[in-house]
Structure formats: C-alpha cells, structure tokens
Write a protein that holds these residues in place. Structure first.
Motif, PDB file in Angstrom:
ATOM      1  N   GLY A  46       7.734  -5.192  -3.150  1.00 21.72           N
ATOM      2  CA  GLY A  46       7.668  -5.068  -0.550  1.00 21.72           C
ATOM      3  C   GLY A  46       6.570  -3.895  -1.098  1.00 21.72           C
ATOM      4  O   GLY A  46       6.007  -4.313   0.062  1.00 21.72           O
ATOM      5  N   ASN A  47       6.537  -2.730  -1.757  1.00 15.72           N
ATOM      6  CA  ASN A  47       5.851  -2.447  -1.814  1.00 15.72           C
ATOM      7  C   ASN A  47       3.797  -2.401  -1.889  1.00 15.72           C
ATOM      8  O   ASN A  47       2.453  -2.204  -1.397  1.00 15.72           O
ATOM      9  N   LEU A  48       3.803  -3.908  -3.179  1.00 17.50           N
ATOM     10  CA  LEU A  48       2.861  -4.134  -3.108  1.00 17.50           C
ATOM     11  C   LEU A  48       1.972  -5.365  -2.165  1.00 17.50           C
ATOM     12  O   LEU A  48       1.451  -5.050  -1.599  1.00 17.50           O
ATOM     13  N   ILE A  49       3.303  -5.532  -1.116  1.00 15.08           N
ATOM     14  CA  ILE A  49       3.241  -6.902  -0.622  1.00 15.08           C
ATOM     15  C   ILE A  49       2.427  -5.959   0.744  1.00 15.08           C
ATOM     16  O   ILE A  49       1.437  -6.309   1.545  1.00 15.08           O
ATOM     17  N   SER A  50       3.176  -4.601   0.907  1.00 19.38           N
ATOM     18  CA  SER A  50       3.154  -4.244   2.212  1.00 19.38           C
ATOM     19  C   SER A  50       2.612  -3.107   2.448  1.00 19.38           C
ATOM     20  O   SER A  50       1.756  -3.279   2.993  1.00 19.38           O
ATOM     21  N   TRP A  51       1.813  -2.217   1.164  1.00 17.89           N
ATOM     22  CA  TRP A  51       0.410  -1.312   1.241  1.00 17.89           C
ATOM     23  C   TRP A  51      -0.077  -1.371  -0.086  1.00 17.89           C
ATOM     24  O   TRP A  51      -0.856  -0.715   0.246  1.00 17.89           O
ATOM     25  N   GLN A  52      -0.590  -3.117  -0.301  1.00 17.39           N
ATOM     26  CA  GLN A  52      -1.165  -3.164  -1.563  1.00 17.39           C
ATOM     27  C   GLN A  52      -1.782  -2.280  -2.295  1.00 17.39           C
ATOM     28  O   GLN A  52      -2.347  -1.684  -3.034  1.00 17.39           O
ATOM     29  N   ARG A  87      -7.626   1.905   6.262  1.00 19.62           N
ATOM     30  CA  ARG A  87      -7.617   2.559   7.269  1.00 19.62           C
ATOM     31  C   ARG A  87      -5.972   3.807   7.036  1.00 19.62           C
ATOM     32  O   ARG A  87      -5.087   3.223   6.662  1.00 19.62           O
ATOM     33  N   ASP A  88      -6.555   5.169   6.597  1.00 17.03           N
ATOM     34  CA  ASP A  88      -5.366   5.797   6.231  1.00 17.03           C
ATOM     35  C   ASP A  88      -4.815   4.987   4.808  1.00 17.03           C
ATOM     36  O   ASP A  88      -5.730   4.630   3.699  1.00 17.03           O
TER      37      ASP A  88
END
Length: 628
Positions: free
Chosen positions: A466-472, A368-369
């Motif tokens: 961190g970006n992988l975990i938070s935003w996939q 979603r976005d």
C-alpha cells in the motif's frame, strides 16, 4: 592494445612511476575510452560471460543494482616490499588489488593507508529474458580473442600473462523471442540457466538469514540467476546511492587466495584490509564470500542507467538525440498498432487497452514534498480466473525490460519477505522482493487470493504494498527504526473485484470475446506478432517514458476554467483528486503520441476517456452492490 594497457596499469612498473600524476592520467584515459559509443562491444560483460572464461586482472563490465553498501575499509594504498634476491626495497601500489605482494616491509615509513568502499551488487532484479538475450547477442558479436583456452583450474594471482585477451563467450542457441524469430510466451522466470551458474533460493521467507549454514547471494527476487559482485569504489562515493542501477567498468579480481583467507583467516597471510580481524565470523562470511562465486570488481568508471532496454541508446548522446528524433515520427503509428495488440490481449476491451498502454509508459518524473508526481497504478478488475492473469503477465514481460509477478496467495503474503531488513550480526542488508530497480513493472495478481487469515508478516507485506502504491517508497526494516527509500515502480493490480489495495485508477474489464481456450487464444495473438514489431513496441514504451513534458500558461488557464465549469452544476461530481488524475492521463496521452506539450484537444480526449471509465465503474458498482 586496450587490454594490454590494463595489464600495464596493474603491473609494478607502471605503479612505481615517478610522476605523481600518473594515476589520475591513467584513470582519465580509461574514462575517455569507456565513454566511446563502441566501448560496450570490446569490453566483456559479467552478465553474459561465465566467470571462468574471464582472466584475472582484465577489464570487464557489469550491469547491476547496488543491493548493499558496506562500511568503508582501509587498504595499503602504497607499501614497500623487499626483493628476496637483491634485498632492494620496491614501492608497490595496492590500488585495484585485493592481495599484497610477498615480502611486505611492515616497518616501512613509506606505507600509505587509503580508504575505499565496497558495494554489494547484483544483476538487475527481474530483468526480462528478451533484454538479457539481446544484450548477450550484441556483446557476442565481438570476440577479442580465441587464443585463451577456458579452464576451471585455479590460477596463481601473480601468474605472468603476456596477453590480456578475454576468452571467447559461450555459443548457445538464441532465447526464444530474440532478434531473429517470432517471440514466444515463456513460463514465469527471469533468467537463463545456460548463462549463469549461480541462483537465488526458490523462495524468500521471513526466517532470519543464516550466513553460517550456506552462502546466500542475497538476490531480491526468488529464482534469480547471475553473478553477484563485490565492487570496490575509490572515488565519487557521494554520487552513488542504494538501489542505483549502474553499468560498472573495472578490474576483475578472482584470486583463489581470497577464498582461502575467507575460510581460514590466517593472520600470517597479508590482506590489504588491516581491520578485518574486527569482524565477527558471520560478517566475514557475508563480506568475504568465495571469489569463485562472488568476484571482486575494482571500479574504474560507472555509468548510471536511466533504463536497461538494450534496444535504446543507453546514454544521452548525439546518437540518442538522432534516434529519438527519427522514432518520434513513428510514435503515432506504433501507438495504434500497440493499442490494437493490447485490445486483443484484453479480450476486445479497447478502453482497458488504452489505460494499460498509459500505465506502461508512466513513471515518477518528480516529487513535490512527499507526493510522487507521474505515478499511475492501474487496477484491472473483473479479470477472468484460471490462467488468464499469468498469461497477461507473460505478455507484459515480453514488452518491458524489467518486471516481476507477485502472486498474492495467502501463503505467499504470510511467508515472503517483501521489505529488506538489516542483519546486524552479519552487518548486511538482507534483500526483499520490493528492492527493485527504477521503472520495474510490478504485476500484483490478486486473483490468487483465497479465504484465510493474514498473520503479522502478511499484514506488514500488505501495508508495504500500500505504501509503495500510494507514496512510491519502501520502509526498510532496521529493527530499531524504519528508513524510507524512494522508488519508481509501475504497479499493475489484477483482481476479480475491486482491489483491496489502493490504486490511481480502476478499470473494470469488459470482455467482448469469450474464447473457449484462453491459453490458446492469447498464444495465437502473441505469435501473430513478428519480432521486429514487438521490438518496436519495446522501444516505444521505453522511449515515451524519457520524453520531457510541459503545459503552456494558455492551456493551464483553459484547464482551470474547465474545472470550474465542471463543478458549477454539481460540486461533488468532480473533486481535486479527479482533476489530478485527469491531468496525469492527459500527460500520458500526449507522451504516448510523441507530443511533449499538452494541447486543448489532448485535454478533451483525457476528459472523454475518464468519463467513459467512471461511467463503467459506476455501472459495475450498481451490478455489485457489495463493492465499496
């Protein structure tokens, strides 16, 4: 008969058919045959059969990840040759071939230039040994022919083969943990040295790629084994994306001339791609590696893989629907058995086992976005030191078809290349350890951290995680800019205290048993499980991810009212973030029981275990006052 048809498809007599629709009809025939449910049993696989056992121009398949997509290339779709004996002109088709016939008439007006694209494909990174083994055993049950004696000698591309039988696949001892015996906990690794002869470097560093010094097969993960392939794609280019996992069926090309041309680039030798003289030497080495190491595969048909679990039907069919329906009856009982198994593995901690089970079936089901919905990164804190986390990973590896353990030591974080980077000199994408297939289980072992200084590479790697975990998503490095690539990776973080990385859920481990010998304890627990039981767990985890899920309007209204009631007494006690997490837990709880809709009981159960987890987390914070 099918293999003979491949031979006819590639021979001049078939290619010069006067019917202009012959090509479409032949292609449609192959697609129809390959869509049959038994097609996997008669087409040899590059993942399982050594390359020198396969005959050139034969039909093969390859289970792979699209690691890079090269620029489109031109080739002679139709060209004319002059027969040296009769001096007659003969039209040839250059499709599904790499090298032209001798005697090309360069002045012919009948020459047609066509375009195709090349994908650089590698075996699915981190594929578990048990998944490879079951695929191998399944394919090895059908041996088309034993009439062909394997030979390592180079063979002429134009050699006339009366039969197109494939060579018998190598017979070897089954991998421990296969179909017929109790599975073993294996040392860390993702390959089988007996199957393949190519291997990735033992470590990936941030040093620039040097294509001129050696051939780098560009596997995303260190220590990977298997063939890489240059896949020639002729149609449907818009339907493929970088990092897609595919099962590709196509015509194998291992012409020794390709190796000679790659080394010498003699302009008198005719390739089908007339633009190669524009490439730099580095690009030529990266794009035209020896065919003996990186064979060419001319795609006829490609099937997207929603999963790579060989115990499940791989495509949506009637058989898959029947399989799912029959297994749904067992979901609750298999869940109870798996939960008991994980509880023992987690030293008697039933709550942590519940959350680990939910984590293992989670996946991003929509976006979603920029918000990925469904992800459930778990931080399992309070893990014992020494070898516990490594053994825990090996048990997870035995349950999921794809996984990778990243030991987050200071040296690893400062030296390893996690993010893929564009090499403009060689015109290729240099892989990184985060270039993974969808639904891969990424095990981040934070217990390996030690005191020291992260350098700039280490900081970038931590940021990427961190970006992988938070935003996939992973931001690939294109030097002058970054490009986002969405992903769907299950991240499990094990740590001594609270992780320095973000997570969707932290569960402090509370061991109920303290075994004197941790390794012996975990090995005994795992050995107590029969292969048939472990296979049920494997099917259960993969199947739960594929189920549809919905919430009725009635339950949605009840959840909203419940949330309002929870905030009445203390608005700060429950936030919107807490509600989102509980909804994710409720969804996973329902799916774990084989239920595709949320019930009121399911919602109450999600609230209950979240309350237990938060209570434990608060208790842990009070004991460790220095934790945030």
């Amino acid at each position: 008969m099918r293999m003979w048809f491949v031979c006819r498809f590639c021979c001049p007599a078939a290619q010069s058919n006067s019917n202009p629709e012959w090509e479409a009809k032949v292609l449609e025939y192959f697609k129809g045959q390959l869509r049959e449910k038994e097609s996997h049993s008669w087409v040899p696989s590059l993942n399982d059969v050594p390359l020198h056992y396969l005959k050139p121009n034969s039909l093969v398949k390859f289970r792979c990840l699209v690691q890079d997509m090269f620029d489109p290339e031109f080739y002679m779709g139709v060209y004319e040759t002059v027969d040296p004996s009769t001096k007659a002109n003969v039209l040839r088709c250059g499709k599904y071939k790499d090298v032209t016939e001798c005697g090309v008439d360069l002045n012919s007006r009948n020459t047609v230039t066509a375009e195709r694209q090349t994908f650089y494909c590698v075996p699915i990174p981190g594929e578990s040994p048990w998944a490879k083994e079951i695929s191998f055993l399944s394919a090895a049950r059908v041996v088309p022919s034993t009439s062909y004696v394997p030979s390592r000698q180079k063979r002429s591309y134009e050699e006339d083969d009366d039969d197109m039988d494939t060579q018998p696949q190598k017979q070897r001892e089954p991998h421990t943990g296969g179909m017929g015996e109790t599975p073993q906990i294996q040392p860390h690794g993702n390959g089988d040295s007996k199957r393949q002869e190519t291997e990735a470097p033992s470590s990936q560093t941030t040093a620039p790629s040097d294509c001129s010094s050696h051939l780098d097969l560009n596997f995303p993960l260190p220590g990977e084994r298997g063939p890489a392939c240059l896949v020639k794609v002729y149609e449907g280019l818009d339907s493929f994306k970088l990092n897609d996992t595919l099962e590709i069926y196509g015509i194998l090309s291992v012409n020794p001339v390709l190796t000679v041309l790659g080394e010498e680039k003699d302009p008198s030798l005719l390739l089908l791609n007339p633009t190669e003289s524009m490439e730099t030497p580095e690009e030529q080495r990266a794009h035209d590696p020896p065919a003996s190491l990186v064979p060419r595969l001319h795609m006829l048909y490609a099937r997207p893989l929603q999963h790579n679990n060989p115990l499940l039907p791989s495509a949506p069919t009637e058989d898959q629907s029947a399989f799912v329906s029959s297994f749904l009856v067992e979901m609750a009982s298999v869940r109870a058995e798996l939960l008991a198994y994980l509880t023992h593995v987690l030293l008697g901690d039933g709550l942590a086992a519940e959350y680990l089970l939910l984590h293992l079936i989670s996946n991003v089901y929509t976006r979603r976005d920029v918000l990925p919905l469904g992800k459930f990164t778990l931080n399992l804190s309070g893990c014992p030191l020494n070898s516990y986390t490594e053994r825990l990973y090996q048990i997870v590896q035995q349950l999921v078809p794809c996984s990778y353990r990243l030991s987050m030591s200071l040296h690893t974080m400062n030296s390893m290349r996690l993010v893929p980077k564009k090499d403009y000199v060689a015109n290729r994408l240099v892989s990184g350890a985060l270039q993974l297939a969808r639904n891969t289980s990424l095990f981040l072992d934070e217990t390996q951290l030690e005191q020291g200084q992260l350098d700039s590479s280490g900081v970038r790697n931590i940021t990427a995680l961190g970006n992988l975990i938070s935003w996939q998503k992973v931001d690939y490095d294109f030097s002058y800019h970054q490009m986002e690539f969405p992903c769907n990776i299950n991240v499990l973080v094990t740590s001594e205290g609270r992780s320095l990385l973000p997570s969707d859920c932290q569960v402090p481990l509370q061991p109920q048993v303290t075994p004197p010998n941790m390794e012996e304890y975990l090995t005994t627990i795992h050995m107590a499980q029969f292969t048939s039981q472990i296979n049920k767990f494997r099917v259960y985890l993969s199947l739960a991810r594929t189920l549809d899920y919905s919430i009725s309007d009635e339950v949605t209204k009840a959840v909203e009212d419940d949330f309002v009631d929870m905030r009445k007494d203390d608005p700060q006690s429950v936030t919107a973030e807490d509600l989102h997490r509980m909804l994710v837990v409720a969804r996973l709880l329902s799916l774990s029981l084989g239920q595709t809709t949320l019930s009121r009981d399911g919602w109450m159960r999600a609230k209950h275990i979240d309350m237990l987890r938060r209570s434990r987390t608060e208790q842990q914070k009070s004991l460790n006052g220095n934790e945030p």
